[in-house]
Design a protein around this motif. Structure first.
Motif, PDB file in Angstrom:
ATOM      1  N   VAL A 209      12.891 -15.838  28.308  1.00 33.02           N
ATOM      2  CA  VAL A 209      12.194 -15.682  27.030  1.00 33.02           C
ATOM      3  C   VAL A 209      10.681 -15.776  27.187  1.00 33.02           C
ATOM      4  N   ILE A 210      10.213 -16.452  28.235  1.00 39.87           N
ATOM      5  CA  ILE A 210       8.768 -16.615  28.412  1.00 39.87           C
ATOM      6  C   ILE A 210       8.107 -15.303  28.810  1.00 39.87           C
ATOM      7  N   LEU A 211       8.836 -14.436  29.523  1.00 40.41           N
ATOM      8  CA  LEU A 211       8.233 -13.234  30.088  1.00 40.41           C
ATOM      9  C   LEU A 211       8.752 -11.933  29.484  1.00 40.41           C
ATOM     10  N   VAL A 212       9.787 -12.007  28.654  1.00 41.30           N
ATOM     11  CA  VAL A 212      10.422 -10.790  28.174  1.00 41.30           C
ATOM     12  C   VAL A 212       9.449  -9.912  27.376  1.00 41.30           C
ATOM     13  N   ALA A 213       8.532 -10.526  26.646  1.00 41.62           N
ATOM     14  CA  ALA A 213       7.592  -9.747  25.829  1.00 41.62           C
ATOM     15  C   ALA A 213       6.706  -8.857  26.678  1.00 41.62           C
ATOM     16  N   ALA A 214       6.491  -9.237  27.934  1.00 41.84           N
ATOM     17  CA  ALA A 214       5.610  -8.445  28.804  1.00 41.84           C
ATOM     18  C   ALA A 214       6.138  -7.036  29.012  1.00 41.84           C
ATOM     19  N   MET A 215       7.455  -6.858  29.045  1.00 43.80           N
ATOM     20  CA  MET A 215       8.020  -5.531  29.271  1.00 43.80           C
ATOM     21  C   MET A 215       7.900  -4.627  28.050  1.00 43.80           C
ATOM     22  N   LEU A 216       7.561  -5.192  26.916  1.00 37.58           N
ATOM     23  CA  LEU A 216       7.307  -4.386  25.728  1.00 37.58           C
ATOM     24  C   LEU A 216       5.838  -4.032  25.584  1.00 37.58           C
ATOM     25  N   VAL A 217       4.982  -4.671  26.372  1.00 38.04           N
ATOM     26  CA  VAL A 217       3.538  -4.511  26.177  1.00 38.04           C
ATOM     27  C   VAL A 217       2.829  -3.939  27.409  1.00 38.04           C
ATOM     28  N   VAL A 218       3.026  -4.549  28.571  1.00 32.59           N
ATOM     29  CA  VAL A 218       2.234  -4.179  29.751  1.00 32.59           C
ATOM     30  C   VAL A 218       2.445  -2.723  30.163  1.00 32.59           C
ATOM     31  N   PRO A 219       3.676  -2.217  30.286  1.00 26.09           N
ATOM     32  CA  PRO A 219       3.828  -0.799  30.641  1.00 26.09           C
ATOM     33  C   PRO A 219       3.226   0.145  29.604  1.00 26.09           C
ATOM     34  N   VAL A 220       3.297  -0.247  28.343  1.00 28.48           N
ATOM     35  CA  VAL A 220       2.711   0.580  27.278  1.00 28.48           C
ATOM     36  C   VAL A 220       1.189   0.608  27.413  1.00 28.48           C
ATOM     37  N   ALA A 221       0.595  -0.538  27.726  1.00 25.21           N
ATOM     38  CA  ALA A 221      -0.855  -0.587  27.947  1.00 25.21           C
ATOM     39  C   ALA A 221      -1.245   0.277  29.141  1.00 25.21           C
ATOM     40  N   THR A 222      -0.421   0.291  30.166  1.00 25.86           N
ATOM     41  CA  THR A 222      -0.674   1.139  31.332  1.00 25.86           C
ATOM     42  C   THR A 222      -0.649   2.609  30.943  1.00 25.86           C
ATOM     43  N   ALA A 223       0.367   3.006  30.212  1.00 27.13           N
ATOM     44  CA  ALA A 223       0.507   4.409  29.805  1.00 27.13           C
ATOM     45  C   ALA A 223      -0.631   4.846  28.887  1.00 27.13           C
ATOM     46  N   ALA A 224      -1.085   3.931  28.023  1.00 27.37           N
ATOM     47  CA  ALA A 224      -2.150   4.272  27.069  1.00 27.37           C
ATOM     48  C   ALA A 224      -3.447   4.662  27.771  1.00 27.37           C
ATOM     49  N   LEU A 225      -3.624   4.236  29.012  1.00 24.07           N
ATOM     50  CA  LEU A 225      -4.847   4.558  29.746  1.00 24.07           C
ATOM     51  C   LEU A 225      -4.939   6.039  30.099  1.00 24.07           C
ATOM     52  N   VAL A 226      -3.788   6.686  30.260  1.00 19.69           N
ATOM     53  CA  VAL A 226      -3.813   8.069  30.758  1.00 19.69           C
ATOM     54  C   VAL A 226      -3.002   9.044  29.910  1.00 19.69           C
ATOM     55  N   ALA A 227      -2.267   8.558  28.927  1.00 17.67           N
ATOM     56  CA  ALA A 227      -1.388   9.431  28.148  1.00 17.67           C
ATOM     57  C   ALA A 227      -2.178  10.407  27.292  1.00 17.67           C
ATOM     58  N   ARG A 228      -1.618  11.615  27.130  1.00 23.38           N
ATOM     59  CA  ARG A 228      -2.271  12.653  26.324  1.00 23.38           C
ATOM     60  C   ARG A 228      -1.675  12.756  24.916  1.00 23.38           C
ATOM     61  N   SER A 229      -0.504  12.148  24.706  1.00 23.68           N
ATOM     62  CA  SER A 229       0.132  12.189  23.400  1.00 23.68           C
ATOM     63  C   SER A 229       1.053  10.974  23.276  1.00 23.68           C
ATOM     64  N   PHE A 230       1.621  10.806  22.093  1.00 25.72           N
ATOM     65  CA  PHE A 230       2.488   9.647  21.872  1.00 25.72           C
ATOM     66  C   PHE A 230       3.766   9.756  22.699  1.00 25.72           C
ATOM     67  N   LYS A 231       4.368  10.945  22.707  1.00 27.77           N
ATOM     68  CA  LYS A 231       5.571  11.137  23.516  1.00 27.77           C
ATOM     69  C   LYS A 231       5.267  10.956  25.005  1.00 27.77           C
ATOM     70  N   HIS A 232       4.128  11.467  25.406  1.00 28.03           N
ATOM     71  CA  HIS A 232       3.699  11.302  26.800  1.00 28.03           C
ATOM     72  C   HIS A 232       3.510   9.825  27.120  1.00 28.03           C
ATOM     73  N   SER A 233       3.008   9.062  26.169  1.00 30.73           N
ATOM     74  CA  SER A 233       2.808   7.626  26.355  1.00 30.73           C
ATOM     75  C   SER A 233       4.143   6.911  26.551  1.00 30.73           C
ATOM     76  N   ILE A 234       5.150   7.290  25.759  1.00 32.32           N
ATOM     77  CA  ILE A 234       6.473   6.679  25.911  1.00 32.32           C
ATOM     78  C   ILE A 234       7.040   6.957  27.292  1.00 32.32           C
ATOM     79  N   LEU A 235       6.940   8.216  27.725  1.00 27.31           N
ATOM     80  CA  LEU A 235       7.485   8.604  29.024  1.00 27.31           C
ATOM     81  C   LEU A 235       6.791   7.862  30.163  1.00 27.31           C
ATOM     82  N   LEU A 236       5.461   7.826  30.131  1.00 26.25           N
ATOM     83  CA  LEU A 236       4.716   7.149  31.195  1.00 26.25           C
ATOM     84  C   LEU A 236       4.971   5.649  31.181  1.00 26.25           C
ATOM     85  N   ALA A 237       5.121   5.071  29.994  1.00 23.15           N
ATOM     86  CA  ALA A 237       5.400   3.632  29.900  1.00 23.15           C
ATOM     87  C   ALA A 237       6.747   3.301  30.527  1.00 23.15           C
ATOM     88  N   ILE A 238       7.738   4.149  30.279  1.00 25.02           N
ATOM     89  CA  ILE A 238       9.061   3.927  30.877  1.00 25.02           C
ATOM     90  C   ILE A 238       8.997   4.062  32.394  1.00 25.02           C
TER      91      ILE A 238
END
Length: 313
Positions: A209-238
């Motif tokens: 429970v201490i770290l589970v929130a990170a998987m909802l946030v950190v990959p999304v923050a990574t994708a937001a740096l380079v994504a060109r669209s919202f769908k692209h952001s989801i794909l890159l985050a995954i």
């Protein structure tokens, strides 16, 4: 994976508990960013951390009831119920108590963790051993049933997000306009809250429970740096989450360290690398050192001079 273990000569891939761990981590890496992308872009990513900490209280409730009244409740079931009630409580605080969102989240987060700690000590510490696996996560506790639930969650959460994608997108970026076209904004907000609770509770046993929130946030923050669209952001985050999950589980086995912590550190490492690579082209000094850029600048000056133009200082 057994066949893959023979082909690449990596024995750990043939161990059943490692196969379960990899499959569970891969599933978490799908559903986490899938839901987290909407939360991050709505700027309520901290709700995942709040639900994770109150899910801890839900686990404590289940273990407490089992120990006190000799019941056989699933701690994951009580954790899910508590997480959903908590999420709805946060909305009530924001809408009716006039509290800011971050203030409401802080109140509920600390309150949930406090309730959990009280229930642990109320039994003389008897349930503390049972709750450790939920706090910190463990590869050894991932059973076939847990993997089955995570695979089901992948299809269930993925299906719901696919069906409700466009309304969720409108609510995420412009709730006012969504209300104007008579979308059920409150209904879709509650749907996202329930999905978040599902993801948090499903991922607890491997991430903690201490770290589970990170998987909802950190990959999304990574994708937001380079994504060109919202769908692209989801794909890159995954994709970023999948890399972190596989790398983290592997490091956990090789070095005998916590799986959840390894996965989160790997996710942060991916974020750091992407951030550095993205920032490098913006550095004027590095551009100046690039020979192709110097040749291009020289050609530009030649064109200006040949055209009768004046070079700007």
């Amino acid at each position: 994976m057994g066949l893959l273990a023979e082909i690449v000569d990596v024995p750990m891939l043939g161990y059943p508990y490692m196969q379960r761990a990899y499959l569970a981590a891969v599933c978490v890496a799908v559903i986490g960013p899938l839901v987290g992308t909407f939360l991050v872009h709505r700027e309520i990513s901290m709700i995942s951390d709040t639900l994770a900490h109150t899910a801890f209280a839900g686990v404590a409730v289940g273990l407490f009831l089992n120990a006190t009244f000799e019941l056989s409740l699933s701690p994951l079931l009580t954790a899910f119920v508590v997480a959903v009630v908590t999420a709805l409580l946060v909305e009530l605080l924001v809408e009716h108590a006039g509290a800011y969102t971050d203030t409401s989240l802080a109140i509920v987060l600390t309150g949930g963790f406090a309730v959990g700690s009280i229930l642990i000590t109320a039994t003389g510490g008897g349930i503390a051993v049972g709750i450790d696996a939920y706090l910190f996560g463990s590869l050894a506790t991932v059973s076939k049933g847990d993997v089955g639930r995570l695979v089901f969650m992948c299809f269930f959460v993925g299906g719901l997000v696919t069906l409700a994608y466009r309304p969720l997108l409108y609510v995420t970026f412009d709730a006012t306009a969504a209300r104007a076209v008579r979308l059920g904004v409150r209904r879709y907000k509650r749907l996202m809250v329930v999905l978040t609770a599902l993801v948090v509770v499903s991922a607890m046993q491997i991430m903690g429970v201490i770290l589970v929130a990170a998987m909802l946030v950190v990959p999304v923050a990574t994708a937001a740096l380079v994504a060109r669209s919202f769908k692209h952001s989801i794909l890159l985050a995954i994709l970023a989450a999948e890399f972190a999950a596989i790398a983290g589980v592997t490091l956990s086995y090789v070095y005998g360290i916590a799986a959840g912590g390894s996965i989160v550190v790997a996710a942060i490492a991916v974020y750091t690398v992407v951030l550095i690579v993205r920032k490098l082209p913006a550095d004027a000094s590095l551009r100046a050192l690039n020979p192709s850029n110097r040749r291009q600048a020289g050609r530009s000056r030649d064109v200006l001079e040949a055209d009768g133009g004046d070079e700007q200082q």
